[in-house]
Write an enzyme that holds these catalytic residues in place. Structure first.
Site, mmCIF file in Angstrom:
data_model
loop_
_atom_site.group_PDB
_atom_site.id
_atom_site.type_symbol
_atom_site.label_atom_id
_atom_site.label_comp_id
_atom_site.label_asym_id
_atom_site.label_seq_id
_atom_site.Cartn_x
_atom_site.Cartn_y
_atom_site.Cartn_z
ATOM 1 C CB SER A 162 -3.238 -7.200 6.904
ATOM 2 O OG SER A 162 -3.749 -7.234 5.588
ATOM 3 C CE1 TYR A 175 1.944 -7.623 4.760
ATOM 4 C CE2 TYR A 175 -0.237 -8.336 4.056
ATOM 5 C CZ TYR A 175 0.592 -7.373 4.611
ATOM 6 O OH TYR A 175 0.078 -6.172 5.013
#
Length: 271
Positions: A162, A175
């Site tokens: 990400s 995350y």
């Protein structure tokens, strides 16, 4: 989490944007998180390019059935399997079912994941921390361990990291930490497998319109402006990310391993 695409009013764009050219002909691919979002778009694109697809998902049976239908409409063989890949036995089951159904495995595409926003680090519970790492990075270890005996020369692994790994995300501490681990895992695994002719790469999407964010992955108050901070001023669509997975899984990227592609709306991350 990660939510049902079937319940979204403004549904993500999953449709492939161009005709297939056989880049995955006769290949077998596992796509995790393939029920919706980037996973669905990737599964359908691979199907259009000639692959047989194992559609892995957590519990969104309606979405997974729709993805299977879309893959079969492209002329592909496909099956669905629900399970929590953060449990080793479920990862083992997915790989064994794929081998039983299709006889081999050529591409392991790891997209499944979850995120939970917290404004304060103290708000991240021990349960949430373990759950996020279990879903996002432990699952990748388990899947690679299960798949490794079946991956031959020419096989590929593509992991989903990400933009948060590169830029940070103040309200997604756990995350973004898992995404950093995924990038390190990708680079290290590439070095581990390259002598056997197995390439390992990753894709680092920016803000993409999938069920993950409106179903709790972002605070409700941030959804109206989701993706507007990118240079392009909008969130991306799943079918703008899926071609990156196809490129890295196909022979088009035959001289690439340990690398990361960045479909992120124009953010410069230098990584």
């Amino acid at each position: 989490m990660p939510g049902h695409e079937s319940e979204m009013e403004n549904k993500p764009d999953w449709e492939p944007r161009y005709p297939g050219s056989g880049r995955m002909k006769d290949k077998v691919a596992i796509v995790t998180g393939a029920d919706s979002g980037i996973g669905r778009a990737t599964a359908v694109l691979f199907a259009r390019e000639g692959a047989k697809i194992a559609i892995s998902y957590l519990c969104e049976h309606d979405d997974a059935a729709k993805t299977k239908e879309l893959c079969e409409a492209e002329g592909a063989e496909a099956f669905t399997l629900a399970g929590d890949l953060g449990k080793k036995e479920e990862a083992d089951k997915l790989v064994s079912q794929t081998i039983e159904n299709f006889g081999k495995l050529d591409a392991l595409i790891q997209i499944a994941g979850e995120q939970h926003p917290d404004y304060e680090v103290e708000d991240i519970t021990a349960e949430q921390l373990q759950r996020t790492f279990q879903s996002n990075i432990f699952s990748m270890f388990y899947m690679v361990q299960a798949a490794r005996p079946h991956l031959k020369k020419g096989a590929t692994i593509v992991n989903c990291t990400s933009v948060t790994m590169y830029k940070g995300a103040p309200i997604l501490l756990d995350y973004s930490s898992t995404k950093g681990a995924i990038t390190a895992f990708t680079r290290s695994l590439s070095g581990n497998l390259v002598d056997d002719g197995i390439r390992v790469n990753a894709v680092a999407p920016g803000p993409i319109w999938t069920p993950l964010n409106p179903f709790g992955g972002q605070p409700e108050e941030k959804m109206d402006s989701f993706g507007e901070s990118t240079p392009m001023g909008r969130p991306g669509q799943p079918n703008e990310v899926a071609p990156a997975f196809l490129f890295l899984a196909s022979e088009d990227s035959s001289y690439m391993s340990g690398q990361v592609l960045h479909p992120n709306g124009g953010m410069i991350v230098n990584g």
